[in-house]
Design a protein around this motif. Sequence first.
Motif, mmCIF file in Angstrom:
data_model
loop_
_atom_site.group_PDB
_atom_site.id
_atom_site.type_symbol
_atom_site.label_atom_id
_atom_site.label_comp_id
_atom_site.label_asym_id
_atom_site.label_seq_id
_atom_site.Cartn_x
_atom_site.Cartn_y
_atom_site.Cartn_z
ATOM 1 N N VAL A 17 38.379 41.377 41.609
ATOM 2 C CA VAL A 17 39.143 40.487 42.467
ATOM 3 C C VAL A 17 40.116 39.722 41.584
ATOM 4 O O VAL A 17 39.728 39.202 40.530
ATOM 5 C CB VAL A 17 38.195 39.497 43.199
ATOM 6 N N GLY A 19 42.114 36.753 40.164
ATOM 7 C CA GLY A 19 41.918 35.311 40.095
ATOM 8 C C GLY A 19 43.256 34.601 40.095
ATOM 9 O O GLY A 19 44.291 35.173 40.455
ATOM 10 N N TYR A 32 36.370 49.252 41.464
ATOM 11 C CA TYR A 32 34.973 48.942 41.769
ATOM 12 C C TYR A 32 34.042 50.000 41.204
ATOM 13 O O TYR A 32 34.473 51.082 40.786
ATOM 14 C CB TYR A 32 34.766 48.832 43.287
ATOM 15 N N ASP A 76 25.925 32.937 45.123
ATOM 16 C CA ASP A 76 27.092 33.102 44.256
ATOM 17 C C ASP A 76 27.404 34.593 44.139
ATOM 18 O O ASP A 76 26.574 35.366 43.651
ATOM 19 C CB ASP A 76 26.829 32.522 42.869
ATOM 20 N N THR A 77 28.586 34.983 44.578
ATOM 21 C CA THR A 77 28.926 36.411 44.602
ATOM 22 C C THR A 77 30.028 36.789 43.626
ATOM 23 O O THR A 77 30.265 37.975 43.428
ATOM 24 C CB THR A 77 29.357 36.844 46.016
ATOM 25 N N GLU A 78 30.708 35.821 43.024
ATOM 26 C CA GLU A 78 31.784 36.156 42.102
ATOM 27 C C GLU A 78 31.472 35.690 40.692
ATOM 28 O O GLU A 78 31.014 34.569 40.480
ATOM 29 C CB GLU A 78 33.117 35.563 42.578
ATOM 30 N N ARG A 89 37.983 38.315 38.376
ATOM 31 C CA ARG A 89 36.644 37.960 38.836
ATOM 32 C C ARG A 89 36.036 39.243 39.382
ATOM 33 O O ARG A 89 36.748 40.166 39.760
ATOM 34 C CB ARG A 89 36.714 36.876 39.895
ATOM 35 N N PHE A 90 34.723 39.269 39.426
ATOM 36 C CA PHE A 90 34.021 40.446 39.916
ATOM 37 C C PHE A 90 33.124 40.020 41.070
ATOM 38 O O PHE A 90 32.239 39.194 40.892
ATOM 39 C CB PHE A 90 33.208 41.087 38.788
ATOM 40 N N ARG A 91 33.386 40.576 42.243
ATOM 41 C CA ARG A 91 32.607 40.240 43.443
ATOM 42 C C ARG A 91 31.463 41.244 43.584
ATOM 43 O O ARG A 91 31.689 42.448 43.662
ATOM 44 C CB ARG A 91 33.484 40.271 44.678
ATOM 45 N N THR A 93 28.601 42.540 45.938
ATOM 46 C CA THR A 93 28.247 42.559 47.356
ATOM 47 C C THR A 93 27.041 43.465 47.578
ATOM 48 O O THR A 93 27.008 44.588 47.071
ATOM 49 C CB THR A 93 29.436 43.090 48.193
#
Length: 111
Positions: A17, A19, A32, A76-78, A89-91, A93
């Motif tokens: 993601v 930033g 991904y 917290d997902t990121e 940033r890394f999401r 899921t």
Amino acid sequence: MSVDDVFELYDLRVEVVAGERDMVCNHKAGDYFELSGENLSFPAGQTFPLYPLAALLPLLPAKQRDTHPHDWMTTDTEIACPDPHCGARFRITRTGRSTFRHSEVTRVPLD
């Protein structure tokens, strides 16, 4: 094998993601990989930089497991890129659940 040795883990998708700052590592928004059990999968032809992957790996087994709703691991997902000059940033899921058997993932017997 018995029904008693069954357990579930979340399947994960880890997506890059953008930033607030420019990215300097070798990844771009939308890149991904996916994790099911112990197996990472990357889309054909896509690479992923070693250092961000190394920083993410310790978090993934915890994200695969059930956690308390108030635990930061749940909410917290990121995760920020470990390069202090990179804005990525890394999401992470949770995308589904997979079922495994203890007897198929280890040779250590259940008591």
